[in-house]
Design an enzyme around this catalytic site. Structure first.
Site, PDB file in Angstrom:
ATOM      1  N   LEU A  62      -4.009   2.364 -15.050  1.00  0.00           N
ATOM      2  CA  LEU A  62      -2.949   2.896 -15.919  1.00  0.00           C
ATOM      3  C   LEU A  62      -2.069   3.920 -15.201  1.00  0.00           C
ATOM      4  O   LEU A  62      -1.285   4.616 -15.827  1.00  0.00           O
ATOM      5  CB  LEU A  62      -3.549   3.538 -17.170  1.00  0.00           C
ATOM      6  CG  LEU A  62      -4.265   2.563 -18.114  1.00  0.00           C
ATOM      7  CD1 LEU A  62      -4.722   3.291 -19.372  1.00  0.00           C
ATOM      8  CD2 LEU A  62      -3.371   1.385 -18.492  1.00  0.00           C
ATOM      9  N   GLY A  63      -2.184   4.010 -13.875  1.00  0.00           N
ATOM     10  CA  GLY A  63      -1.349   4.944 -13.128  1.00  0.00           C
ATOM     11  C   GLY A  63       0.011   4.338 -12.809  1.00  0.00           C
ATOM     12  O   GLY A  63       0.440   3.363 -13.433  1.00  0.00           O
ATOM     13  N   TYR A 193      -7.092  14.766  -0.374  1.00  0.00           N
ATOM     14  CA  TYR A 193      -6.603  13.391  -0.583  1.00  0.00           C
ATOM     15  C   TYR A 193      -6.602  12.621   0.742  1.00  0.00           C
ATOM     16  O   TYR A 193      -7.150  11.521   0.841  1.00  0.00           O
ATOM     17  CB  TYR A 193      -5.194  13.473  -1.171  1.00  0.00           C
ATOM     18  CG  TYR A 193      -4.501  12.146  -1.420  1.00  0.00           C
ATOM     19  CD1 TYR A 193      -5.049  11.195  -2.271  1.00  0.00           C
ATOM     20  CD2 TYR A 193      -3.267  11.868  -0.815  1.00  0.00           C
ATOM     21  CE1 TYR A 193      -4.389   9.992  -2.519  1.00  0.00           C
ATOM     22  CE2 TYR A 193      -2.599  10.682  -1.060  1.00  0.00           C
ATOM     23  CZ  TYR A 193      -3.171   9.744  -1.913  1.00  0.00           C
ATOM     24  OH  TYR A 193      -2.513   8.558  -2.155  1.00  0.00           O
ATOM     25  N   LYS A 197      -8.980   9.532   2.040  1.00  0.00           N
ATOM     26  CA  LYS A 197      -8.403   8.218   2.386  1.00  0.00           C
ATOM     27  C   LYS A 197      -8.812   7.781   3.797  1.00  0.00           C
ATOM     28  O   LYS A 197      -9.045   6.601   4.030  1.00  0.00           O
ATOM     29  CB  LYS A 197      -6.881   8.242   2.233  1.00  0.00           C
ATOM     30  CG  LYS A 197      -6.410   8.309   0.774  1.00  0.00           C
ATOM     31  CD  LYS A 197      -6.768   7.048  -0.004  1.00  0.00           C
ATOM     32  CE  LYS A 197      -6.174   7.050  -1.408  1.00  0.00           C
ATOM     33  NZ  LYS A 197      -6.443   5.833  -2.167  1.00  0.00           N
TER      34      LYS A 197
HETATM   35  N1  LIG Z   1       2.013   6.015  -5.899  1.00  0.00           N
HETATM   36  C1  LIG Z   1       2.156   6.253  -4.593  1.00  0.00           C
HETATM   37  O1  LIG Z   1       3.195   6.727  -4.118  1.00  0.00           O
HETATM   38  C2  LIG Z   1       1.022   5.929  -3.663  1.00  0.00           C
HETATM   39  C3  LIG Z   1       1.233   6.019  -2.270  1.00  0.00           C
HETATM   40  C4  LIG Z   1       0.173   5.787  -1.405  1.00  0.00           C
HETATM   41  C5  LIG Z   1      -1.049   5.379  -1.898  1.00  0.00           C
HETATM   42  N2  LIG Z   1      -1.227   5.275  -3.240  1.00  0.00           N
HETATM   43  C6  LIG Z   1      -2.546   4.888  -3.730  1.00  0.00           C
HETATM   44  O2  LIG Z   1      -2.440   3.832  -4.668  1.00  0.00           O
HETATM   45  C7  LIG Z   1      -3.416   3.988  -5.691  1.00  0.00           C
HETATM   46  C8  LIG Z   1      -2.732   3.969  -7.055  1.00  0.00           C
HETATM   47  O3  LIG Z   1      -1.795   5.023  -7.074  1.00  0.00           O
HETATM   48  P1  LIG Z   1      -1.068   5.474  -8.404  1.00  0.00           P
HETATM   49  O4  LIG Z   1       0.199   6.105  -7.962  1.00  0.00           O
HETATM   50  O5  LIG Z   1      -1.049   4.381  -9.403  1.00  0.00           O
HETATM   51  O6  LIG Z   1      -2.056   6.642  -8.864  1.00  0.00           O
HETATM   52  P2  LIG Z   1      -2.026   7.436 -10.254  1.00  0.00           P
HETATM   53  O7  LIG Z   1      -2.439   8.822  -9.996  1.00  0.00           O
HETATM   54  O8  LIG Z   1      -0.742   7.216 -10.964  1.00  0.00           O
HETATM   55  O9  LIG Z   1      -3.173   6.694 -11.081  1.00  0.00           O
HETATM   56  C9  LIG Z   1      -4.525   6.824 -10.755  1.00  0.00           C
HETATM   57  C10 LIG Z   1      -5.354   6.392 -11.967  1.00  0.00           C
HETATM   58  O10 LIG Z   1      -6.735   6.628 -11.659  1.00  0.00           O
HETATM   59  C11 LIG Z   1      -7.364   6.922 -12.867  1.00  0.00           C
HETATM   60  N3  LIG Z   1      -8.655   7.605 -12.668  1.00  0.00           N
HETATM   61  C12 LIG Z   1      -8.886   8.910 -12.368  1.00  0.00           C
HETATM   62  N4  LIG Z   1     -10.212   9.147 -12.345  1.00  0.00           N
HETATM   63  C13 LIG Z   1     -10.832   7.968 -12.626  1.00  0.00           C
HETATM   64  C14 LIG Z   1     -12.191   7.570 -12.758  1.00  0.00           C
HETATM   65  N5  LIG Z   1     -13.190   8.429 -12.620  1.00  0.00           N
HETATM   66  N6  LIG Z   1     -12.463   6.269 -13.057  1.00  0.00           N
HETATM   67  C15 LIG Z   1     -11.452   5.379 -13.210  1.00  0.00           C
HETATM   68  N7  LIG Z   1     -10.154   5.702 -13.105  1.00  0.00           N
HETATM   69  C16 LIG Z   1      -9.833   6.982 -12.820  1.00  0.00           C
HETATM   70  C17 LIG Z   1      -6.364   7.822 -13.606  1.00  0.00           C
HETATM   71  O11 LIG Z   1      -6.644   7.840 -14.998  1.00  0.00           O
HETATM   72  C18 LIG Z   1      -5.038   7.159 -13.237  1.00  0.00           C
HETATM   73  O12 LIG Z   1      -4.602   6.273 -14.250  1.00  0.00           O
HETATM   74  C19 LIG Z   1      -4.152   5.295  -5.387  1.00  0.00           C
HETATM   75  O13 LIG Z   1      -5.354   5.010  -4.726  1.00  0.00           O
HETATM   76  C20 LIG Z   1      -3.220   6.032  -4.450  1.00  0.00           C
HETATM   77  O14 LIG Z   1      -3.897   6.847  -3.562  1.00  0.00           O
HETATM   78  C21 LIG Z   1      -0.228   5.539  -4.123  1.00  0.00           C
HETATM   79  C1  LIG Z   2       2.243   9.243  -0.619  1.00  0.00           C
HETATM   80  C2  LIG Z   2       1.250   9.066  -1.712  1.00  0.00           C
HETATM   81  O1  LIG Z   2      -0.033   8.924  -1.271  1.00  0.00           O
HETATM   82  C3  LIG Z   2       1.413   9.803  -3.001  1.00  0.00           C
HETATM   83  N1  LIG Z   2       2.649   9.420  -3.618  1.00  0.00           N
HETATM   84  C4  LIG Z   2       1.388  11.297  -2.823  1.00  0.00           C
HETATM   85  O2  LIG Z   2       2.433  11.859  -2.635  1.00  0.00           O
HETATM   86  O3  LIG Z   2       0.352  11.883  -2.906  1.00  0.00           O
END
Ligand SMILES: NC(=O)c1ccc[n+]([C@@H]2O[C@H](COP(=O)([O-])OP(=O)(O)OC[C@H]3O[C@@H](n4cnc5c(N)ncnc54)[C@H](O)[C@@H]3O)[C@@H](O)[C@H]2O)c1
Ligand SMILES: C[C@@H](O)[C@H](N)C(=O)O
Length: 371
Positions: A62-63, A193, A197
């Protein structure tokens, strides 16, 4: 049974004097599980070839990224073959658009039950605390991002799943080459973080070599999306600026105007994820790849936006935590290995990103105003 298995494994270790890859094959062949489960769970695993489509579980769905990924995978594999999960309550449109299930990744037994009962074959592990919220709650970030990852890898190895874990530009640190940052270089991040990772990358690759786990990982840049909100990262400004520009014509940026970071539009990110998951194993010379699309600073983004919205006013109030993080991250990402090995190619550069975001947010706010 378990004792007999571990005896066999020990024997395999003693007698195999060949390469790691060969060792992994022999271990996999006897369904050894890293958590030493007493049941023979590995023998019941559904191999990918048994089903027409993968059966996918998305954790942390849901993220910012999960709902869009589910939508894309459901188009490809069928609505009921993709299960979204999270610990939060889903909004009604998400709840009614396909299977949703509660799953806390820290609850190993529940996770295993979901995988078994739904005959899951692909696991996309999105749960995480991002960079800025992670610094605000280090012990929770350590639990979710490290302990949670251990649960995911153990379950995936036990049930022969293909598992995708995203990494990030945040897996690099101030001593990494920053312009450009290659796949293989020094990784000494200074955030929980980033540390979690790097741990995920190394543990996933270790499980791949040791147990034959089909681990796949992409290091995403900052992801920009119109219809989902970022979850508390350092790159969030590049999403918020679009919303504020359309709604108020004013934006206060929490990073310095010259802070250059790699970025990507969400459609490219999700397509890359599917392409990486579908890539034949022989094409993958590595299990963790950088992917990239564009790099810009807040000043450059504002300037491009002002060409379309000339009244936009941008001011700067620096958040020292986010600024310190951004200053330690790559400015440009070298993704030549992904391009060479499995044909990665982005579609959206800055002009297409701006046009797409404004179309989306503009039409959204026109609908909101009409109602
Ligand atoms: N969005 C970005 O810019 C970006 C960039 C690089 C990497 N990522 C990676 O992609 C993945 C998804 O990113 P996102 O932006 O959707 O993250 P987000 O923070 O929007 O969503 C993360 C979700 O994890 C859930 N969560 C937290 N604790 C939990 C638990 N104990 N059990 C189950 N769920 C739990 C939260 O409720 C949330 O909905 C992450 O691993 C993030 O590190 C994202
Ligand atoms: C880059 C990425 O991992 C995430 N959007 C953060 O800024 O933490």
């Amino acid at each position: 049974m378990a004792r007999a298995l571990s005896k066999l494994v020990r024997h395999a270790f003693r007698t195999q004097s060949c390469s790691c890859e060969a060792l992994a094959v022999s271990v996999r062949a006897i369904s050894f599980s890293p958590r030493q489960v007493t049941s023979d769970a590995g023998f019941h695993s559904v191999s990918f070839s048994e089903t027409d489509h993968p059966k996918v579980l998305i954790t942390g769905g849901l993220g910012q990224l999960g709902v869009g990924l589910a939508k894309m995978l459901r188009r490809q594999f069928g609505k009921n073959n993709v299960i979204l999960s999270d610990i939060r309550k889903p909004p009604s449109d998400v709840y009614h658009n396909g299977p949703f299930i509660y799953s806390d990744i820290l609850d190993y037994k529940n996770l295993r039950e979901i995988v078994v009962n739904n005959r899951i074959t692909w696991l996309v592990h999105y749960s995480a605390l991002l960079s800025a919220v992670g610094e605000a709650n280090v012990s929770l970030a350590r639990d979710v991002n490290i302990t949670g990852l251990h649960n995911i890898l153990d379950i995936a190895a036990e049930h022969s799943l293909r598992v995708f874990v995203p990494s990030t530009i945040g897996a690099f640190g101030p001593s990494s080459p920053r312009n450009p940052t290659p796949d293989l270089c020094i990784q000494r991040p200074r955030t929980i973080y980033g540390v979690s990772k790097v741990h995920a990358e190394l543990m996933g690759e270790y499980f791949h070599h040791r147990y034959g786990l089909d681990f796949r990982c992409l290091r995403y840049p900052g992801i920009i999306s119109a219809d989902s909100q970022p979850g508390g990262g350092t790159t969030d400004y590049a999403v918020q600026i679009f919303h504020d520009a359309v709604k108020t014509g004013k934006f206060e940026c929490n990073l310095r105007p010259d802070t250059r970071l790699p970025m990507m539009y969400i459609t490219d990110c999700l397509r890359a994820t599917l392409e990486m998951m579908e890539a034949p194993a022989e094409a993958l010379s590595m299990r963790t790849y950088n992917i990239n699309a564009m790099s810009f600073t807040p000043e450059e983004l504002a300037h491009e936006l002002q060409k379309v919205l000339p009244g936009l006013e941008v001011t700067y109030r620096i958040d020292p935590v986010r600024q310190a993080i951004a200053d330690s991250w790559p400015m440009n990402f070298d993704d030549s290995n992904a391009r060479k090995d499995w044909g990665w190619k982005h579609d959206y550069d800055l002009p297409e990103l701006i046009q797409t975001m404004l179309n989306f947010i503009g039409s959204d706010s026109r609908i909101a105003n009409a109602n």
